[in-house]
Design an enzyme around this catalytic site. Sequence first.
Site, PDB file in Angstrom:
ATOM      1  N   ASP A 102      -7.089   6.221   5.101  1.00  0.00           N
ATOM      2  CA  ASP A 102      -7.012   6.766   6.573  1.00  0.00           C
ATOM      3  C   ASP A 102      -8.080   8.120   5.638  1.00  0.00           C
ATOM      4  O   ASP A 102      -7.128   9.302   5.342  1.00  0.00           O
ATOM      5  CB  ASP A 102      -5.795   7.124   6.714  1.00  0.00           C
ATOM      6  N   GLY A 126       0.839  -0.854  -0.244  1.00  0.00           N
ATOM      7  CA  GLY A 126       0.445  -0.272  -0.042  1.00  0.00           C
ATOM      8  C   GLY A 126       0.786   1.314  -0.441  1.00  0.00           C
ATOM      9  O   GLY A 126       1.420   2.055  -0.841  1.00  0.00           O
ATOM     10  N   HIS A 127       1.817   1.506   0.955  1.00  0.00           N
ATOM     11  CA  HIS A 127       3.026   2.338   0.960  1.00  0.00           C
ATOM     12  C   HIS A 127       3.323   2.487  -0.480  1.00  0.00           C
ATOM     13  O   HIS A 127       3.674   3.867  -1.070  1.00  0.00           O
ATOM     14  CB  HIS A 127       3.865   2.341   2.244  1.00  0.00           C
ATOM     15  N   SER A 147       0.308  -1.546   8.103  1.00  0.00           N
ATOM     16  CA  SER A 147       1.228  -2.204   9.197  1.00  0.00           C
ATOM     17  C   SER A 147       0.669  -2.844  10.091  1.00  0.00           C
ATOM     18  O   SER A 147       1.478  -3.628  10.960  1.00  0.00           O
ATOM     19  CB  SER A 147       2.267  -1.083   9.794  1.00  0.00           C
TER      20      SER A 147
HETATM   21  P1  AMP Z   1       1.289   4.436   8.229  1.00  0.00           P
HETATM   22  O1  AMP Z   1       2.055   4.467   7.894  1.00  0.00           O
HETATM   23  O2  AMP Z   1      -0.360   3.755   8.317  1.00  0.00           O
HETATM   24  O3  AMP Z   1       0.700   6.662   8.432  1.00  0.00           O
HETATM   25  O4  AMP Z   1      -0.083   5.198   6.580  1.00  0.00           O
HETATM   26  C1  AMP Z   1       0.968   6.092   5.291  1.00  0.00           C
HETATM   27  C2  AMP Z   1       0.442   6.182   4.227  1.00  0.00           C
HETATM   28  O5  AMP Z   1       0.436   5.553   4.023  1.00  0.00           O
HETATM   29  C3  AMP Z   1      -0.866   7.071   5.032  1.00  0.00           C
HETATM   30  O6  AMP Z   1      -1.002   7.927   4.176  1.00  0.00           O
HETATM   31  C4  AMP Z   1      -2.188   5.805   4.286  1.00  0.00           C
HETATM   32  O7  AMP Z   1      -3.179   6.394   3.895  1.00  0.00           O
HETATM   33  C5  AMP Z   1      -1.251   5.270   3.321  1.00  0.00           C
HETATM   34  N1  AMP Z   1      -1.929   3.706   3.314  1.00  0.00           N
HETATM   35  C6  AMP Z   1      -1.643   3.099   4.422  1.00  0.00           C
HETATM   36  N2  AMP Z   1      -2.624   1.486   3.848  1.00  0.00           N
HETATM   37  C7  AMP Z   1      -2.562   2.025   2.921  1.00  0.00           C
HETATM   38  C8  AMP Z   1      -3.230   1.138   2.695  1.00  0.00           C
HETATM   39  N3  AMP Z   1      -3.337  -0.627   1.985  1.00  0.00           N
HETATM   40  N4  AMP Z   1      -3.563   1.928   0.543  1.00  0.00           N
HETATM   41  C9  AMP Z   1      -3.254   2.622  -0.031  1.00  0.00           C
HETATM   42  N5  AMP Z   1      -2.851   3.507   1.130  1.00  0.00           N
HETATM   43  C10 AMP Z   1      -2.143   3.251   2.556  1.00  0.00           C
END
Ligand code: AMP
Length: 282
Positions: free
Chosen positions: A151, A36-37, A187
């Site tokens: 998110d 996703g990231h 994560s």
């Molecule tokens: P995080 O590390 O969870 O704070 O996420 C960092 C960025 O990656 C944020 O903009 C999240 O919305 C995005 N993100 C996390 N998981 C996904 C996913 N499954 N699909 C798309 N974007 C994601």
Amino acid sequence: MKIFNSKKDLKDCILEHKRNKKTIGFVPTMGALHRGHLSLIEKAKEKNDIVVISVFVNPTQFDNIEDLNKYPKTLENDIKLLESVATDVLFCPSVEEIYAENIVSKNFNFDGLEHQMEGKFRKGHFDGVGTIVKTLFEIVEPNKAYFGQKDFQQLQVIKKMVKKHHLPVKIKGCPIFREEDGLAMSSRNARLSKEHREIVPFIYKTLKKVNKKFGKENITDINNWVENQFKNQPLLELEYFTIAEEKSLETVKKAASNKKYRAFIAVFAGKIRLIDNIRLKN
Ligand code: AMP
């Protein structure tokens, strides 16, 4: 890939790129990277000369100390993944580098977006998000920054912050990346027990059924139906389910034909809290 822990060293590097008229795309994350990231990084690479990613587990956006302490940290693996997609720059500062002695949020007003959904259940969460994202924008000075619709409320909050504070950055929302069984990548998924991992695709399956019902059944009936689905699911605990208008994020009981809606959900699988959402067809 260049790796920086210090704000100053990163700023020097960015300045050099800006002198050379390079555009900067930025992807802020909390690490424990997954596909996703990487999908955000790929989007950033398409439209910018240089892609900067940050890995920083931001303490001020957590209201639950166990969630913060147990947040997965996999920096070595993150670096390998980032190199595999040819990321240009990684910024992974310490908490002290960002906050010095004063680990607190600033107060933000996001015109009410912050009081819906996640804001109701995670007190102070969006002040923490606003604080870290604004700080990172000031350090990285990106032309464009990429956020996941996973998110969705956070994405809307950041767009609002950029508008209200006149920040010179374009915010790009990216689609939710899912496992083959529909589970939204996160994560936190790595912390699920085997039996919880097997059952959690139920969350997205339920959202897809909601999408089929939307427009045919009234929203109160849909809400009740979702609650009942989770009552029959002993391994999962529904925290909230709501259908909300995309811009205001306000919960609705009746849909208007000229507006866009999403269904939002937060579920506990044991101690792990998962969120997901789906765009509802008009
Ligand atoms: P995080 O590390 O969870 O704070 O996420 C960092 C960025 O990656 C944020 O903009 C999240 O919305 C995005 N993100 C996390 N998981 C996904 C996913 N499954 N699909 C798309 N974007 C994601």
